[in-house]
Every structure is written in C-alpha cells, then in structure tokens.
Design an enzyme around this catalytic site. Structure first.
Site, PDB file in Angstrom:
ATOM      1  CG  MET A  47     -15.915 -16.073 -15.064  1.00 43.86           C
ATOM      2  SD  MET A  47     -15.374 -17.628 -14.306  1.00 43.86           S
ATOM      3  CE  MET A  47     -14.871 -18.549 -15.744  1.00 43.86           C
ATOM      4  CD  GLU A  97     -22.874 -15.992  -5.553  1.00 48.63           C
ATOM      5  OE1 GLU A  97     -22.086 -15.096  -5.196  1.00 48.63           O
ATOM      6  OE2 GLU A  97     -22.613 -16.797  -6.482  1.00 48.63           O
ATOM      7  CG  HIS A 115     -15.602 -15.960  -4.455  1.00 46.36           C
ATOM      8  ND1 HIS A 115     -16.155 -16.867  -3.568  1.00 46.36           N
ATOM      9  CD2 HIS A 115     -16.072 -16.306  -5.681  1.00 46.36           C
ATOM     10  CE1 HIS A 115     -16.929 -17.709  -4.234  1.00 46.36           C
ATOM     11  NE2 HIS A 115     -16.891 -17.400  -5.515  1.00 46.36           N
TER      12      HIS A 115
END
Length: 332
Positions: A84, A195, A108
């Site tokens: 973020m 996750e 990622h």
C-alpha cells in the site's frame, strides 16, 4: 508439465553490469540486497527516511540513500516496500526519474495487476516472487541453498525481461531450488486467496474455533491449546516434508479415521462455496478496492482485529505453552 528453471537455465550475464536499486530494507529488502550483493552485483539501498532500516543498512556495509537518489543512479529498480506504500513512492519518487530502458521489478503483483502503478511503455516490468519470508531467503542462500520462486513478465520492452528475471532469481539463490514462470494475474490472485482462506485467515480461524469449542465445553485451556494449536506445527512440518499421505502414515489409525470422517464434515461443500466467493472478490478487484479504502482510513479493521487477537485467551495461554515447548527444544 510446468517448466522448472534451475541454475543451468539462468545466467547473471544480462544484469552483471547493471546498477540495482533495492527500495525498502525490511524482511525481503534486507535479504535481497545482501544476496544480490553477495552474488557480485552492484546494489544500492533506497529508503524513504533515515530511521532503523537506514542504520541497519549501514551496519550491513551499504551506503543507503534517499529513494529518489537511488532511482536516479539505477538501471533496475526493485520495489520491496509494503503493497500500500508502493503507489505513492512510485508516483512521487520513482516516476519523475525513470529513463527509457529502466527495469521495474516487483516481488508481488498487486500494484501492477490492480493498476495502482501504470508504468510507461519503454521500461521492462517483471517479477520475482520468492515463496518464503525474507529471513529464510537469506538463511537458505548463506547455507548454499535457495527458496523456490515464481517469475513473471508484464512488459518486455527490451526483449530480454525473462532472462533478467531469471538472473535476479539466480542471484537470490532461487534457481538452486527451482523457479516457475507465471503471470502477474495468477501470482496476485492465488497469493491473496491462499493468505485469506488458508495460510493466514483460514488456519487461524480454524485453530481458534477448535480451541474455543474445547474451552467452552469445560476443558483446560492449556490442554486445548496443545491439542488444537501447538501440535499444528508438527503436522504441517510432516506435510511439508512428506505430503498428505506421508503425514497420514505418521499418525495413528484412530487419527486417520477420525480425520478423514470429521474433516470432511467440518470443511464441507459450504466452506468450499464460501472460498469460491472469496476468490470471486479477489478476481473482480473488490477485495483490492476494499483494502485500498481501508488503508486510506488508517486501517481501523486491521488494527482492531490484531488487538483482539493479542488480547485473546488463546494468546494468553499460548505464551505459557510456548515457553514450555521451547524448554524442550533440542539445541541446534
């Protein structure tokens, strides 16, 4: 059959004369910077502020610099910052200094897949995603091994993006184990799904619910913790080393029968249905939008959830039980 790239399929040649800027010096950044440098590559560490990470980088023999300075002097820019934070850093610190032919590298696919970062067309964009936390990436490398990784190419301006991705994977030690080619979409969506429904969310809720059922039924919390949480590591280690069938061979016939029958009752088709709903939210971008909005508000749901977990009976009992378990752990 999927292609597995190993050391013989990769060379450092495509990047040996490049200057690499590692942005961030946390868990992955620390490991990547050290592994890349130890593989003979020129590495700069770029940081947003002169804090603990700055001091640690200096202790490790780097000359850390502010993000924009690292970017100005780099050919390859590696984002190892929290998901973020990456968009803001890209827009304010990276984009103004990008040159045609630079490489943008990610561990990622989140920011690229959900278009939070939209690179110009004249740069290569690729990913190397180690399938393990930073400390393990470093530990395995130092011991002569490597953590497996995924590689993906989003933009191939130079025509050599895959070769460079494999070169970085090799420098990290990943090709010592094996590297699989994927896409930013596949890596992002499967990573988030794992996750949420399994590795972080699902397994935590499964263990906590099992613990709570036993305690609410009158059993001692310490016994409940051992049976529903503490032993999970041993079972998962068996699966990691020997697979599901190997784990089943290692437990009693009573455990086998009970596990096969009750397991399918607890994790039934309704659970799979909800898992599919979670996957739909990830694939549609709904989860990403929700998380971006949550983060913009200061992540109140995240903060509240972590606090609740830290103050739970499971954690209180767990601290006591872990102390007992650690006393019995053999000296390495």
């Amino acid at each position: 059959m999927v292609k597995i790239y190993t050391d013989k399929d990769a060379s450092l040649e495509p990047i040996k004369d490049k200057t690499i800027a590692v942005l961030g010096y946390g868990s992955q950044g620390h490991a990547w910077a050290l592994n890349l440098r130890d593989s003979g590559l020129k590495v700069l560490v770029g940081l947003e502020r002169e804090g603990k990470s700055w001091e640690q980088a200096k202790k490790d023999g780097f000359n850390p610099m502010h993000t924009e300075d690292a970017v100005k002097n780099a050919d390859i820019i590696i984002f190892l910052l929290p998901d973020m934070v990456q968009r803001t850093v890209y827009l304010e610190r990276v984009k103004p200094h990008l040159r045609s032919g630079n490489d943008l590298v990610f561990a990622h696919g989140f920011n690229i897949h959900y278009r939070l970062i939209e690179p110009p067309k004249d740069v290569d964009v690729y990913m190397i995603a180690p399938k393990g936390p930073g400390p393990i990436v470093r530990e395995y490398f130092v011991k002569g091994g490597g953590v497996p990784a995924l590689v993906a190419v989003h933009q191939n301006y130079s025509g050599k993006a895959l070769e460079k991705a494999l070169a970085i994977a090799k420098a990290l030690g990943a090709t010592r184990a094996g590297v699989i080619e994927t896409t930013f979409k596949e890596e992002t969506e499967t990573d988030l799904f794992g996750e949420q429904v399994d590795l972080v969310g699902g397994i935590t809720q499964l263990m906590r619910s099992a613990f709570q059922v036993l305690v609410e039924a009158g059993y001692q919390p310490e016994i409940a913790y051992y049976e529903t949480i503490n032993e999970m590591k041993m079972i998962v280690d068996l699966i990691y080393e020997k697979g599901f069938s190997g784990m089943f061979k290692a437990v009693s016939d009573t455990a086998k029968y009970g596990g096969l029958t009750a397991g399918k009752y607890v994790i039934d088709e309704s659970v799979k249905k909800r898992m599919k709903e979670v996957l739909d939210r990830i694939r549609s971008g709904e989860f990403a939008n929700q998380w971006i909005e949550e983060y913009g508000k200061g992540a109140p749901t995240l903060v509240k959830g972590v606090q609740e977990l830290e103050n739970s009976l499971e954690e209180k009992v767990g601290r006591e039980v872990r102390e007992i378990s650690l006393r019995g752990k053999p000296k390495s």
